[in-house]
Motif scaffolding. Structure first.
Motif: not given
Length: 214
Positions: A64-73, A85-90, A111-113, A200-204
């Motif tokens: 539920p957290f990453v559904q929001v946190g990575f919703s715009q990536i 998963l892709q961002a963190n495995i690296k 992730q976001g601006s 729609k707008r997410i912070s890092r």
């Protein structure tokens, strides 16, 4: 048996011979049936599987957290969970096979601006987690007072997560979260991020470090 949608020229769902029809985000696609292999996995495959398992067992419970946190990536090509998963495995999976671990400072749950909360602080005292952030420089932060603050505390020894009962807003500037008794005496890893009301707008991600839970 496959089912044709929207007439003879439409997509289909289900199995038809050696292919499977499906749809994701209104996009029809066809994929072949996976083939079973009797070949043992190579060392490189085993390493990749171990790296994936290390991050997946952390990310999946907090979907539920990453559904929001990575919703715009890469929203048009992958799900938020897959993007996380892709961002963190690296970056967040460290160590050598088979003893991979997480570098908690590099874990990303967003992730976001959108600008985060300026000076963010956290401390624990008498069973209470107290977090504060800057809510004065809204124009500089390019945020709004009603932005939501998503907080995640992880207790590695227990393999359990904790968050606020309801996400506080940026305008509050602070939140206190009561720790359950079984969390006390251990150490916790803490992160937070900000999101507008429409997600729609997410912070890092802000990593607030390791805390003694006392």
């Amino acid at each position: 048996m496959g089912t044709i949608r929207k007439g003879a020229n439409g997509g289909f769902s289900g199995k038809a011979g050696s292919v499977i029809g499906a749809s994701w985000k209104s996009i029809d696609y066809i994929r072949g049936l996976s083939k079973k292999s009797n070949k043992p996995a190579t060392e490189e495959q085993l390493i990749q599987q171990a790296r994936f398992y290390t991050i997946a067992k952390f990310i999946m419970p907090i979907a539920p957290f990453v559904q929001v946190g990575f919703s715009q990536i890469n929203a048009n090509t992958m799900t938020p969970t897959n993007a996380a998963l892709q961002a963190n495995i690296k970056t967040a999976v460290v160590g050598t096979y088979p003893n991979f671990v997480l570098d908690y400072a590099k874990v990303q749950i967003s992730q976001g601006s959108l600008q985060p909360g300026g000076t963010v602080k956290a401390e624990v005292a008498t069973g209470m987690l107290m977090i504060s952030w800057t809510n004065k420089a809204i124009a500089i932060q390019n945020g709004q007072l009603d932005d939501l603050v998503y907080i995640l505390l992880y207790h590695p020894e227990l393999d359990e997560f904790l968050t606020a009962p309801e996400p506080p807003t940026r305008g509050l500037g602070t939140v206190d979260i009561e720790l359950p008794e079984h969390f006390l005496g251990g150490k916790g890893q803490l992160w937070l991020f900000f999101a507008d009301r429409k997600n729609k707008r997410i912070s890092r991600t802000n990593y607030l470090g390791e805390l003694d839970l006392v």
